[in-house]
Design an enzyme around this catalytic site. Structure first.
Site, short mmCIF file in Angstrom:
data_model
loop_
_atom_site.label_atom_id
_atom_site.label_comp_id
_atom_site.label_asym_id
_atom_site.label_seq_id
_atom_site.Cartn_x
_atom_site.Cartn_y
_atom_site.Cartn_z
N TYR A 109 0.84 -1.18 0.15
CA TYR A 109 -0.03 -0.13 0.17
C TYR A 109 1.02 1.19 -0.15
O TYR A 109 2.15 1.19 -0.45
CB TYR A 109 -0.85 -0.17 1.25
CG TYR A 109 -2.01 0.76 1.18
CD1 TYR A 109 -2.92 1.02 0.27
CD2 TYR A 109 -2.33 1.45 2.45
CE1 TYR A 109 -3.91 1.94 0.27
CE2 TYR A 109 -3.39 2.62 2.56
CZ TYR A 109 -4.33 2.47 1.38
OH TYR A 109 -5.12 3.53 1.24
N LYS A 164 -19.84 -19.80 -12.83
CA LYS A 164 -18.81 -19.70 -13.96
C LYS A 164 -17.51 -19.39 -13.25
O LYS A 164 -16.39 -19.97 -13.69
CB LYS A 164 -19.48 -18.73 -15.01
CG LYS A 164 -20.82 -19.08 -15.55
CD LYS A 164 -20.47 -19.76 -16.87
CE LYS A 164 -21.77 -20.18 -17.52
NZ LYS A 164 -21.42 -21.20 -18.62
C1 PYR Z 1 -24.44 -23.53 -19.80
C2 PYR Z 1 -24.85 -22.03 -20.18
O1 PYR Z 1 -24.17 -21.19 -20.25
C3 PYR Z 1 -26.21 -21.81 -20.19
O2 PYR Z 1 -27.18 -22.83 -20.25
O3 PYR Z 1 -26.57 -20.66 -20.58
MG MG Z 2 -24.92 -19.35 -20.51
#
Ligand code: PYR
Ligand code: MG
Ligand code: NAI
Length: 476
Positions: A109, A164
């Site tokens: 920092y 994700k």
């Molecule tokens: C797997 C995916 O990205 C969906 O079903 O939208």
């Molecule tokens: Mg998707």
């Protein structure tokens, strides 16, 4: 179709009134499968147990209702494991090193950090070596096409985007941020993504409805110098092509000659059609709600206009049923219940069906399996999971490592072939056309294929150390 889930039911059983055998029988009769029993407390008159039950989501309420109606049973609590793993979200940021003392503080920092900032100010390229940029991807959505659930909004999209991000990290070591935008305006989305881009090495667009997604992606690709990749378009298309290449090997047919029906010409469907054509397919039929897309009709969606010119060579008109007659391959990226048994019966011998809508496929796998030779879905609870998770971690790992500014069509085809190649010829069969996401060769193969292609085509702005001193790639 309902989704399998697991619940944990805490119940108190009055020993003089009910037995556990009666409880187990009642759960079984209501559609539950007991997978674990834990005794929490055992007293003279009553025992308290946690009973873990696998069940179809639709049976959830029924089982609890039955138990509550049984004399001698008190349902203390019902917890759903899927909800439990979401409590407080699924990801967090943690520092790479602790700040133990003032010296550490003055380095990470102020004042030390100021020198690093000025170094980047003098040479912005240094952001790649001195910040998390080189390993960081924004997972950006507006919540308008979340899985197959539709426009459920940015807050409701968060669990999917966090999922994700988990997959990016676990499978490819990439730090991914879920960014859910409270706007559906393409201009605003483009502007916001451009504005946040300095901190990221790549942008993964996710679950943005078509046709807006095409314009948003195109503009961002044009205007940013980091890879922008709409996962639902290209990740899905890469994995569908990978699965199809292997499925065709199983049934002994050729991509160039098979008739392929793609249903749901949105984000995923448009890209799948394009990918199949780029890979050599010549008989592709694109079907949406209005029927088969073809020359002669006028479409407001420019992607459909373009597809109309390059698909459906014989100019077939009509509905899904007309397209399916004699088809060798069905690829569904539309919604549940689109496909009927009669459609399957009208297909050619040794048919291939990819029912990829999530969470509920175009036809129940249990119903479809006896009519088709190769069956795949987007789900993890059936064999042959064709899901873009097989693509996005590896394709971004490769693109980040070689610092490609874009993910080109050649890189996508290479990724598809790499995924297909993970399944060895002697392993290939109807139930195994696509590797599992837990097969660690998937990311390795995709990364390698992407980097090799990027180096060959001049897209690589960096040669990763493990690609230095390699012999020149052969000209293909
Ligand atoms: C797997 C995916 O990205 C969906 O079903 O939208
Ligand atoms: Mg998707
Ligand atoms: N397995 C996988 O990896 C992936 C699966 N998907 C699934 O594919 C589906 C579509 O996703 P996106 O392309 O992102 O959505 P989208 O909203 O961009 O496109 C869906 C398209 O399907 C069409 N459609 C819906 N019902 C239909 C019907 N009954 N008959 C004909 N066409 C119909 C819509 O008109 C639209 O053009 C979703 O269920 C999604 O979960 C999407 C991406 C990846």
């Amino acid at each position: 179709m309902s989704i399998s889930t697991t619940i944990v039911i805490r119940m108190e059983i009055q020993k003089s009134v009910a037995t556990f055998g009666e409880v187990a029988a009642a759960i079984g009769a209501a559609g539950g499968d007991i997978v674990a029993i834990d005794v929490i407390r055992s007293a003279k008159e009553a025992t308290t147990r946690d009973v873990t039950v696998n069940l179809h989501e639709s049976a959830n309420e029924q089982i609890v209702k039955v138990l509550k109606s049984m004399p001698g049973i008190r349902v203390v609590n019902v917890s759903d494991r899927t909800f439990l793993v979401h409590l407080g979200g699924k990801i967090e940021i943690s520092p790479k090193l602790p700040i133990k003392n003032r010296e550490d503080l003055s380095q990470v920092y102020t004042p030390g950090v100021a020198r690093v900032s000025m170094a980047i100010h003098n040479d912005p390229g240094k952001a790649y070596s001195l910040t998390m940029k080189r390993n960081t991807v924004a997972v950006v959505t507006d919540g308008t096409a979340v899985l197959g659930l539709g426009d459920i909004g940015p807050e409701a999209a968060m669990p999917v985007m966090e999922g994700k991000a988990m997959l990016f990290k676990q499978l490819a070591g990439i730090d991914a941020f879920p960014i859910c935008l409270n706007t559906k305006d393409p201009d605003a989305i483009v502007q916001i993504v451009k504005a946040i881009s300095p901190g990221f090495g790549g942008i993964n667009l996710e679950d943005i409805a078509s046709p807006r997604c095409f314009e948003i992606e195109r503009r961002l690709i044009d205007e940013l110098d980091i890879p922008v990749f709409h996962d639902d378009q290209h990740g899905t298309a890469v994995v569908a092509l990978a699965g199809l290449l292997n499925a065709l090997r199983v049934v002994g047919k050729q991509l160039e000659t098979v008739r392929i029906v793609v249903v749901g010409i949105g984000a995923a469907g448009v890209s799948i059609c394009n990918m199949l054509l780029a890979a050599g397919a010549r008989h592709v039929y694109a079907v949406d709600r209005e029927g088969i897309i073809g020359r002669g009709a006028a479409y407001r969606n420019p992607e459909w206009e373009r597809l109309a010119a390059v698909t459906n060579p014989e100019g077939i008109e009509g509905s899904l049923a007309d397209a399916m007659r004699g088809a060798d391959v069905f690829i569904g990226v539309s919604g549940p219940g689109v496909l009927q048994v009669e459609h399957l019966e009208s297909m050619a011998q040794d048919s291939i069906v990819f029912a990829m809508a999530n969470p509920n496929p175009e036809i129940e796998p249990d119903v479809a399996e006896r009519y088709v030779r190769v069956l795949a879905t987007g789900r993890s609870d059936y064999p042959n999971q064709i899901n873009n998770v097989l693509c996005f971690p590896g394709i971004f790992r490769g693109a980040l490592d070689c610092r490609a500014a874009t993910i080109t069509p050649a890189m996508k085809v290479a990724a598809a072939k790499a995924i297909a190649a993970v399944v060895q010829p002697d392993e290939l069969n109807e139930q195994y056309i696509i590797p599992s996401i837990f097969n660690d060769k998937v990311v390795e193969f995709v990364r390698k294929a992407v980097i090799e292609t990027a180096i060959e085509s001049g897209e690589a702005r960096r040669i990763p150390p493990d690609f230095m001193d390699r012999p020149e790639p052969e000209t293909r």
